[in-house]
Scaffold this motif. Sequence first.
Motif, mmCIF file in Angstrom:
data_model
loop_
_atom_site.group_PDB
_atom_site.id
_atom_site.type_symbol
_atom_site.label_atom_id
_atom_site.label_comp_id
_atom_site.label_asym_id
_atom_site.label_seq_id
_atom_site.Cartn_x
_atom_site.Cartn_y
_atom_site.Cartn_z
ATOM 1 N N LEU A 73 0.883 -1.171 0.000
ATOM 2 C CA LEU A 73 0.000 0.000 0.000
ATOM 3 C C LEU A 73 0.920 1.220 0.000
ATOM 4 C CD1 LEU A 73 -2.800 -0.636 2.704
ATOM 5 C CD2 LEU A 73 -2.832 -1.209 0.293
ATOM 6 N N GLY A 119 -3.392 -0.610 -2.921
ATOM 7 C CA GLY A 119 -4.032 0.681 -2.728
ATOM 8 C C GLY A 119 -3.170 1.648 -1.959
ATOM 9 N N ARG A 129 -6.355 7.925 -4.680
ATOM 10 C CA ARG A 129 -7.025 6.929 -5.523
ATOM 11 C C ARG A 129 -7.075 7.413 -6.971
ATOM 12 N NH1 ARG A 129 -13.375 5.372 -5.325
ATOM 13 N NH2 ARG A 129 -13.537 7.634 -5.227
ATOM 14 N N THR A 178 -5.426 5.675 -10.288
ATOM 15 C CA THR A 178 -6.232 5.358 -11.473
ATOM 16 C C THR A 178 -5.614 6.006 -12.712
ATOM 17 O OG1 THR A 178 -8.174 5.286 -10.056
ATOM 18 C CG2 THR A 178 -8.585 5.434 -12.414
ATOM 19 N N GLU A 220 -4.898 -0.075 -10.176
ATOM 20 C CA GLU A 220 -6.159 -0.184 -9.434
ATOM 21 C C GLU A 220 -5.925 0.110 -7.956
ATOM 22 O OE1 GLU A 220 -8.506 -3.634 -10.181
ATOM 23 O OE2 GLU A 220 -8.016 -3.554 -12.319
ATOM 24 N N CYS A 221 -6.967 0.580 -7.278
ATOM 25 C CA CYS A 221 -6.793 1.032 -5.884
ATOM 26 C C CYS A 221 -7.962 0.556 -5.014
ATOM 27 C CB CYS A 221 -6.690 2.562 -5.881
ATOM 28 S SG CYS A 221 -6.272 3.262 -4.284
ATOM 29 N N PRO A 222 -8.098 -0.767 -4.847
ATOM 30 C CA PRO A 222 -9.261 -1.243 -4.079
ATOM 31 C C PRO A 222 -9.208 -0.903 -2.592
ATOM 32 C CG PRO A 222 -7.826 -3.075 -4.705
ATOM 33 C CD PRO A 222 -7.304 -1.865 -5.421
ATOM 34 N N ARG A 269 -8.415 1.691 0.394
ATOM 35 C CA ARG A 269 -8.130 3.066 0.820
ATOM 36 C C ARG A 269 -8.225 3.071 2.338
ATOM 37 N NH1 ARG A 269 -11.529 1.947 -3.707
ATOM 38 N NH2 ARG A 269 -13.242 2.980 -2.634
#
Length: 369
Positions: free
Chosen positions: A141, A174, A204, A208, A213-215, A217
């Motif tokens: 992360l 993320g 985020r 993008t 991808e940033c699932p 947070r």
Amino acid sequence: MADLDQRLTAFDLPSGLDTPCVVVDLDRLDANIARMQAAMDAAGVALRPHTKTCKSVAVARRVLEAGAQGVTVATLGEAAVLRNSSIDDIFVAYPVLATGPKAARLRHLLDQGPLTVGVDSGEGVAALVAATDPRRRPTVLVEVDCGEGRTGVAPGEAGDIARAAQDAGLTVAGVFTHGGHSYAGPDAVAGAADDEVRALDTARAALTAAGVECPVRSAGSTPTALASARPPVTEQRPGTYLYGDRHQAHLGSVAPDQHALVVAATVVSTAQPGHVVLDAGAKALAKDKAAYVAGHGVVPALGGAHLTTVHDHHGQVALPDGTTRPPVGTQVAVIPNHVCPVVNLTDEVLVVRNGAVVDRWTVDTRGRM
Ligand SMILES: Cc1ncc(COP(=O)(O)O)c(C=O)c1O
């Protein structure tokens, strides 16, 4: 806020304790665990409590049983202890620099199972890649700064680190942040929570835009946990809420009767006028003190009296006007200013329920750096 100190309540202590010692009330702890879990469930946000507060396998198991998604740690050493206790879903919320001996420790952890770590630099990415086997890389992360000014890149720059990590073969899950500037005082909490949400939203978008991808947070601090549990935040990592402390009470994050940990102490001297002396000093209570509190802990049984001075093994308590002077031998509970360093000063905590000892928990990750 002297009147707030007078409203803090401790729980019943067993009699005849070998003081100073750290005592945890099981019912209050379980209530704190359940309350935070229910709030996160209601908000649709995953909970990943930071175990740097409790440093305990027993407590980590309790939060997981109550519904937490996983746990957070600050060091590879803490991760190793929890992993050896069959706790699998672990996030090291720290910019892990896996060079030198740490590279081998990280590899060893990854041999046992997946691990997520923080990163906030190109050097950090390069070290993680150099340290690990392509078949067993950590998930990362990217840490973003939301106003604390400690670690983390500016939210808009998170995409560059994420892209570099992804291109180097790491899985990027993320972004995360820590609203530590909420500790500036009660007036700072709401703004810090907004800062966390905004920073994670900007980060985020940056990921993008960089094609990552940033699932996840992930936000985290006890004072901001409830207020920042809203989109686009998907996860919260508070830790201090488990036990609570006097700072949290003054910040409004723990109610006066929710403190689950106290330092039990004995009055060992009343020889000097103006104060009594407890056998709990800086080596039991630590010395942390925010600007918005006076002294080094509160003694509810003595009318909310403060420890005005702490020496290594002596704590001086100035008695408020009208408070009866307790005789030598009296045992009292002290609510510490900051609970995390207090736990870090002891090998075990005594666990009580309804004033009776029901267990003893080792401080398992103490000293595990
Ligand atoms: C990165 C990170 N996440 C989460 C936390 C937990 O915050 P708190 O101690 O306010 O519960 C901390 C605390 O220092 C932290 O540094």
